[in-house]
Design an enzyme around this catalytic site. Sequence first.
Site, mmCIF file in Angstrom:
data_model
loop_
_atom_site.group_PDB
_atom_site.id
_atom_site.type_symbol
_atom_site.label_atom_id
_atom_site.label_comp_id
_atom_site.label_asym_id
_atom_site.label_seq_id
_atom_site.Cartn_x
_atom_site.Cartn_y
_atom_site.Cartn_z
ATOM 1 N N ARG A 99 1.373 11.708 -2.817
ATOM 2 C CA ARG A 99 0.324 10.683 -2.985
ATOM 3 C C ARG A 99 0.835 9.307 -3.393
ATOM 4 O O ARG A 99 0.059 8.394 -3.656
ATOM 5 C CB ARG A 99 -0.731 11.156 -3.946
ATOM 6 N N HIS A 100 2.160 9.166 -3.463
ATOM 7 C CA HIS A 100 2.731 7.858 -3.786
ATOM 8 C C HIS A 100 3.532 7.320 -2.615
ATOM 9 O O HIS A 100 4.340 8.045 -2.029
ATOM 10 C CB HIS A 100 3.677 7.956 -4.987
ATOM 11 N N GLU A 139 -7.078 10.528 -8.602
ATOM 12 C CA GLU A 139 -7.527 9.145 -8.792
ATOM 13 C C GLU A 139 -7.412 8.389 -7.475
ATOM 14 O O GLU A 139 -6.380 8.401 -6.831
ATOM 15 C CB GLU A 139 -6.632 8.481 -9.841
ATOM 16 N N SER A 188 -8.964 2.382 -9.709
ATOM 17 C CA SER A 188 -9.068 1.982 -11.121
ATOM 18 C C SER A 188 -9.818 0.673 -11.163
ATOM 19 O O SER A 188 -9.703 -0.141 -10.252
ATOM 20 C CB SER A 188 -7.715 1.674 -11.747
ATOM 21 N N ARG A 213 -5.382 6.761 -0.071
ATOM 22 C CA ARG A 213 -5.789 7.892 -0.928
ATOM 23 C C ARG A 213 -7.237 8.276 -0.664
ATOM 24 O O ARG A 213 -7.589 9.455 -0.689
ATOM 25 C CB ARG A 213 -5.618 7.519 -2.400
ATOM 26 N N ARG A 259 4.779 -1.175 -4.610
ATOM 27 C CA ARG A 259 5.144 -0.553 -5.891
ATOM 28 C C ARG A 259 6.538 0.056 -5.783
ATOM 29 O O ARG A 259 6.750 0.960 -4.967
ATOM 30 C CB ARG A 259 4.161 0.559 -6.265
ATOM 31 N N GLU A 295 8.092 2.367 -7.016
ATOM 32 C CA GLU A 295 7.998 3.616 -7.762
ATOM 33 C C GLU A 295 8.941 4.638 -7.152
ATOM 34 O O GLU A 295 8.862 4.918 -5.966
ATOM 35 C CB GLU A 295 6.566 4.180 -7.657
HETATM 36 P P1 AMO Z 1 -3.882 0.811 -10.042
HETATM 37 O O1 AMO Z 1 -2.484 0.511 -10.392
HETATM 38 O O2 AMO Z 1 -4.504 2.014 -10.695
HETATM 39 O O3 AMO Z 1 -4.839 -0.402 -10.434
HETATM 40 O O4 AMO Z 1 -4.013 0.943 -8.489
HETATM 41 C C1 AMO Z 1 -5.283 1.028 -7.855
HETATM 42 C C2 AMO Z 1 -5.287 2.112 -6.807
HETATM 43 O O5 AMO Z 1 -4.254 1.882 -5.867
HETATM 44 C C3 AMO Z 1 -3.765 3.116 -5.375
HETATM 45 N N1 AMO Z 1 -2.326 3.234 -5.641
HETATM 46 C C4 AMO Z 1 -1.444 3.813 -4.804
HETATM 47 N N2 AMO Z 1 -1.598 4.385 -3.613
HETATM 48 C C5 AMO Z 1 -0.490 4.876 -3.002
HETATM 49 N N3 AMO Z 1 0.751 4.815 -3.527
HETATM 50 C C6 AMO Z 1 0.958 4.253 -4.736
HETATM 51 N N4 AMO Z 1 2.202 4.191 -5.234
HETATM 52 C C7 AMO Z 1 -0.174 3.713 -5.432
HETATM 53 N N5 AMO Z 1 -0.337 3.083 -6.625
HETATM 54 C C8 AMO Z 1 -1.642 2.796 -6.724
HETATM 55 C C9 AMO Z 1 -4.543 4.201 -6.084
HETATM 56 C C10 AMO Z 1 -5.016 3.508 -7.322
HETATM 57 O O6 AMO Z 1 -6.175 4.102 -7.853
HETATM 58 N N6 AMO Z 1 -5.247 -3.988 -10.491
HETATM 59 C C11 AMO Z 1 -5.694 -2.616 -10.671
HETATM 60 C C12 AMO Z 1 -7.044 -2.379 -10.051
HETATM 61 C C13 AMO Z 1 -8.162 -3.141 -10.760
HETATM 62 O O7 AMO Z 1 -8.352 -2.961 -11.985
HETATM 63 O O8 AMO Z 1 -8.872 -3.897 -10.078
HETATM 64 C C14 AMO Z 1 -4.658 -1.688 -10.050
HETATM 65 O O9 AMO Z 1 -3.871 -2.062 -9.237
HETATM 66 O O10 AMO Z 1 -5.621 4.572 -5.255
#
Ligand code: AMO
Length: 434
Positions: free
Chosen positions: A220-221, A357, A360, A408, A212, A214
């Site tokens: 947490r990211h 969270e 998802s 997480r 990502r 981001e």
């Molecule tokens: P989503 O984008 O919510 O959903 O990501 C799912 C889970 O991935 C983790 N996560 C992260 N952990 C650490 N750093 C980050 N930058 C980060 N971004 C996300 C979180 C999050 O809940 N395709 C959908 C899932 C689905 O519907 O099957 C998805 O990627 O724990």
Amino acid sequence: MAIKRNSSDISVEDGSVVISGWVQDVRNMGGISFLTLRDRFGTIQVTMPKKKIDPELFGLLTKLSRETAVSVTGDVKESNQTALGLEVIPTAAEVHSEAAVPLPLGVIDKVEAGMDTRLNNRFLDLRKPEVKAIFELKALMVELIEEAVRTNGFTQVYTPKIGAAGAEGGAELFKVEYFDRPAYLAQSPQLYKQILMSSGLDRIFELGPAFRAEQSNTNRHVTEFISFDCEMAWIENEEQVMAMIEEIIDHVLNGMRERGAKQLEVLGKEINVPARPYPILTYSECLEMVNANGLPLKEGDDLGTEGEKIIGDLMAEKGIDLYFIAEYPEEAKPFYIMEKDGTPYSFSFDLDYRGQEISSGGQREHRYEVLVERMRKKGLDPEDFGFYLDAFRYGMPPHGGWGIGIERLLVKMLDLSNIREAILFPRDPSRLAP
Ligand code: AMO
């Protein structure tokens, strides 16, 4: 002579042993010196009464710098002065690699080093038992996840990490050069796991990296994490998906508590295994809860870090650690999520763990026409997703699934303060090495 791989196996009956490890500390007390040797299982004391040890060996061992890698041969003796009840009186030693002085990071220092210093010297940081324990527990967690999904008939798959399109929003994609054209690092296996639902591999899982782009510098990211994804076909509703994730998490928590007891003790942590079923709150209920607690969010808004925390605190008051938040507004969820017909909501959920969270998921839109319509509504061009949409044109079963960021999950389970603690070599906007 008995060769021992680790200090915890050693007993007085062994007589002469070879112990290998790092020099944690050398203390010279006049007539007697002590060397604490550490391996992956713990520490053992090498005791050196000056008069009884070969002078050359005494000189060598007492001058070793901290963290030098060494093998010591010696006799095991009982001792009431050490925690193990044993000590080793050396007869020979081999220095494999001397540690430079000073150390960039102290392994037994009482003063807590900053996160950057720790990560820059991760190899040394990992020599601390409480840091190593986190990664042993992470490995156990993955083992337990795999056990739980295999028991439930999921097949492990691997999907590409370089691709032409993203699923979770264009802004977060890392672009890479793919010969003469642009490509992107996978944000999630979302599109592929859904394609597989039309293949007859009815239940699949993947544990793999997700990327990502981001620009968030939070605790947490990260820009690369391990995503645990599942997808299951022939479902009737999203509750079945939530029930499955719950079963898996429950197996993981129980297993961590039982099989990770030693490491948990090193960390001074306990794992609470919540009662099942985990409560399901709706997004609308959550909105009311946060509004009543002074956070003025409106219908359609993301609950955000603050909202999630308020809900986590309210649930904690009831002794609840894990809970689902379901039926988000369809507007707030990606195109692949199924709308709850006739309402502004959707068959989606998040799993939250003490105010954060961790996952998802939801039921997906499997009807081709409706899916294409939803893509358009989200400003996406269906032409860009041809390879994905094809799988919906020739018999796609109803399906659903989820993605969990495993770091997480671990952070919440162990109550760590930063996601970087749960990643050996984390990647974030400012860190690309080591
Ligand atoms: P989503 O984008 O919510 O959903 O990501 C799912 C889970 O991935 C983790 N996560 C992260 N952990 C650490 N750093 C980050 N930058 C980060 N971004 C996300 C979180 C999050 O809940 N395709 C959908 C899932 C689905 O519907 O099957 C998805 O990627 O724990």
